[in-house]
Write a protein that holds these residues in place. Structure first.
Motif, short mmCIF file in Angstrom:
data_model
loop_
_atom_site.label_atom_id
_atom_site.label_comp_id
_atom_site.label_asym_id
_atom_site.label_seq_id
_atom_site.Cartn_x
_atom_site.Cartn_y
_atom_site.Cartn_z
N ASP A 189 0.84 -1.21 0.00
CA ASP A 189 0.00 0.00 0.00
C ASP A 189 0.87 1.25 0.00
O ASP A 189 0.61 2.21 -0.76
CB ASP A 189 -0.91 0.01 1.23
N ASP A 190 1.90 1.27 0.84
CA ASP A 190 2.77 2.45 0.94
C ASP A 190 3.49 2.74 -0.38
O ASP A 190 3.75 3.91 -0.71
CB ASP A 190 3.81 2.25 2.05
N ALA A 191 3.81 1.68 -1.13
CA ALA A 191 4.52 1.86 -2.39
C ALA A 191 3.56 2.02 -3.57
O ALA A 191 4.00 2.24 -4.71
CB ALA A 191 5.44 0.67 -2.64
N GLY A 192 2.26 1.92 -3.30
CA GLY A 192 1.28 2.04 -4.37
C GLY A 192 1.32 0.89 -5.36
O GLY A 192 0.98 1.06 -6.54
N VAL A 193 1.70 -0.28 -4.87
CA VAL A 193 1.80 -1.46 -5.74
C VAL A 193 0.58 -2.35 -5.49
O VAL A 193 0.28 -2.68 -4.34
CB VAL A 193 3.10 -2.25 -5.44
N PRO A 194 -0.13 -2.76 -6.54
CA PRO A 194 -1.29 -3.64 -6.36
C PRO A 194 -0.87 -4.98 -5.77
O PRO A 194 0.24 -5.47 -6.04
CB PRO A 194 -1.84 -3.81 -7.79
N TYR A 195 -1.77 -5.57 -4.99
CA TYR A 195 -1.47 -6.88 -4.42
C TYR A 195 -1.35 -7.91 -5.55
O TYR A 195 -2.08 -7.85 -6.55
CB TYR A 195 -2.58 -7.33 -3.47
N PRO A 196 -0.45 -8.86 -5.40
CA PRO A 196 -0.32 -9.92 -6.43
C PRO A 196 -1.53 -10.84 -6.44
O PRO A 196 -2.21 -11.01 -5.42
CB PRO A 196 0.94 -10.67 -6.00
N LYS A 197 -1.80 -11.41 -7.60
CA LYS A 197 -2.91 -12.35 -7.75
C LYS A 197 -2.39 -13.65 -8.36
O LYS A 197 -1.40 -13.65 -9.10
CB LYS A 197 -4.00 -11.75 -8.65
N ASP A 198 -3.08 -14.76 -8.05
CA ASP A 198 -2.72 -16.04 -8.64
C ASP A 198 -2.66 -15.91 -10.15
O ASP A 198 -3.54 -15.29 -10.77
CB ASP A 198 -3.74 -17.13 -8.26
N GLY A 199 -1.63 -16.48 -10.76
CA GLY A 199 -1.45 -16.38 -12.21
C GLY A 199 -0.49 -15.27 -12.61
O GLY A 199 -0.20 -15.12 -13.80
N TRP A 200 0.00 -14.50 -11.63
CA TRP A 200 0.97 -13.45 -11.95
C TRP A 200 2.27 -14.09 -12.44
O TRP A 200 2.56 -15.24 -12.18
CB TRP A 200 1.18 -12.52 -10.77
N THR A 201 3.08 -13.30 -13.17
CA THR A 201 4.29 -13.83 -13.78
C THR A 201 5.52 -13.42 -12.97
O THR A 201 5.46 -12.53 -12.10
CB THR A 201 4.46 -13.30 -15.21
N TRP A 202 6.64 -14.06 -13.31
CA TRP A 202 7.90 -13.68 -12.66
C TRP A 202 8.30 -12.26 -13.04
O TRP A 202 8.91 -11.55 -12.23
CB TRP A 202 9.00 -14.68 -13.01
N ASP A 203 7.93 -11.83 -14.22
CA ASP A 203 8.20 -10.43 -14.59
C ASP A 203 7.39 -9.48 -13.71
O ASP A 203 7.90 -8.43 -13.29
CB ASP A 203 7.86 -10.19 -16.07
N ASP A 204 6.13 -9.85 -13.43
CA ASP A 204 5.30 -9.05 -12.51
C ASP A 204 5.96 -9.00 -11.12
O ASP A 204 6.02 -7.95 -10.48
CB ASP A 204 3.90 -9.67 -12.35
N PHE A 205 6.43 -10.16 -10.69
CA PHE A 205 7.06 -10.27 -9.38
C PHE A 205 8.30 -9.37 -9.29
O PHE A 205 8.47 -8.62 -8.32
CB PHE A 205 7.44 -11.74 -9.14
#
Length: 428
Positions: free
Chosen positions: A167-183
């Protein structure tokens, strides 16, 4: 005279009766008490149970033992807590011909020759309800097609994330199916080295076993499916890429090494809010709750176009082949995987029974659900179950992986590991 004789006769009769009462009735009661005491000791059976548990987990095992004793009068369960010396003490007990009757188990390739195959017990015991246990867990308790233990608890691996840091960094929470690039993109945004805050924590010393799911997800492997080759497997481009990404994250400052000598563990660093994401099994989950960390869990990321794969850390219960009371040992083994006992251990192990998961609503709990989703993706066979000399090979692999975290190129490190370790591969 006759009166005196009568009195003497009566007195002798009274003495005789008294002696008879003391020696017969009283003695009989004493003897009965003695026989009952010696009889109970003689008939009491002691079942030895070896565990690696310590602390609160050991207390749970002690409670389980007491419950079994209550349900089986005349049986004493003697718990042998081997703790960190579990493997050494267990091996020594087998070597001395005096092992515990039952024991926790995971390393079946090492110990299976000393364990009782359980297939005949299982086939004759409908009360076990085998179809209620997740099928994939049995892949981890078999050697050469025989079953040497019953799955008693497990965990897969998932990703923990700190919601406040996201939340502090303004980053959306990860969801199942996300990629390593997203990570990796999220990890960069969550990192601030000036504040010693990082997107991800990477262990200073890594167990290759835990990384297998990630390697499989990229289409790589540490060993061939038949267990006979590591050339072109352990050092394949896919395997190297899966490992290299963590070394690259350390270099660009989006991850930090944790858990080194005299350093905080990754669990504690996550609790302290210094890493935003942490990969682990279910073990720290309750501790994070107690520490009031606002966190979530999510399935491991995927490589584009490839299915995500999981790895299972399994605890099982086995019977010693040398046990002289195998029927009683089986009763305890079966009891150990009953719903009642599984519930008692649910803070340290995920329940293995489908009906219990539904009853406890683990399949609806967002913190636990990713672990069960990862179980559905855990159909690969771990390396140590494929080759009997894997422990020797694993030393070189572990050193190579750790060197990547210290800056070495993954492909070079893994090539060197294959060159040094392939002589140990058992091709039988």
């Amino acid at each position: 005279m006759s009166n005196k004789r009568s009195m003497v006769t009566a007195l002798l009769l009274l003495i005789a009766l008294t002696v008879s009462a003391c020696g017969g009735g009283g003695g009989s009661a004493t003897n009965q008490g003695s026989e009952e005491g010696s009889g109970s000791k003689a008939t009491e059976k002691t079942l030895r149970f070896a565990t690696w548990d310590t602390g609160d987990s050991l207390k749970v095992q002690q409670d389980i033992a007491k419950l079994f004793e209550k349900q089986h009068p005349g049986v004493k369960v003697q718990i042998e807590p081997y703790a960190d010396g579990f493997d050494q003490k267990l091996a020594a007990s087998f070597g001395a011909g005096n092992p515990p009757d039952v024991m926790l188990m995971w390393d079946f390739p090492t110990y299976y020759t000393n364990l009782e195959p359980l297939d005949s017990f299982m086939s004759k015991d409908a009360s076990l309800k085998l179809d209620d246990i997740y099928e994939s867990l049995f892949n981890y308790v078999k050697v050469d097609g025989q079953t040497y233990g019953l799955p008693s608890g497990f965990t897969t691996r998932a990703l923990y994330y700190n919601k406040k840091m996201f939340d502090d960094a303004g980053v959306p929470y990860p969801k199942d199916g996300w990629t390593w690039d997203d990570f990796k993109a999220a990890a960069k945004k969550l990192s601030n080295p000036a504040k010693k805050q990082y997107g991800f924590g990477i262990r200073t010393s890594n167990d290759p076993y835990d990384l297998q799911g990630i390697v499989w997800s990229n289409g790589g492997s540490f060993v061939s499916a038949d267990g006979k080759d590591i050339e072109g497997q352990m050092n394949s481009p896919e395997t190297a890429q899966a490992i290299q990404q963590f070394g690259d994250m350390l270099k660009d400052g989006s991850a930090a090494l944790v858990g080194g000598k005299n350093q905080m563990s990754g669990d504690d660093v996550f609790k302290a809010g210094k890493i935003a994401m942490w990969e682990s099994g279910v073990w720290p989950l309750e501790g994070f709750k107690t520490a009031k960390v606002d966190f979530g869990t999510v399935e491991m990321p995927v490589f584009p176009g490839k299915p995500v794969k999981g790895i299972v850390a399994l605890s099982a219960i086995s019977v010693a082949k040398q046990s002289k009371q195998k029927d009683l040992a089986w009763e305890f083994t079966k009891f150990f995987v009953s719903n009642e006992v599984i519930k008692m251990r649910s803070n340290s192990d995920l329940p293995i029974r489908k009906s219990l998961v539904q009853e406890m609503k683990f399949d609806q709990n967002p913190l636990y659900l990713p672990f069960y989703n990862m179980l559905e993706r855990s159909d690969n066979t771990p390396s140590f179950l494929l080759n009997r000399n894997w422990k020797l090979v694993n030393r070189y692999l572990s050193t190579a992986i750790d060197s990547v975290m210290l800056g070495e190129n993954a492909q070079d490190a893994l090539n060197a590991a294959v060159k040094d370790a392939k002589k140990y591969i058992d091709k039988k």
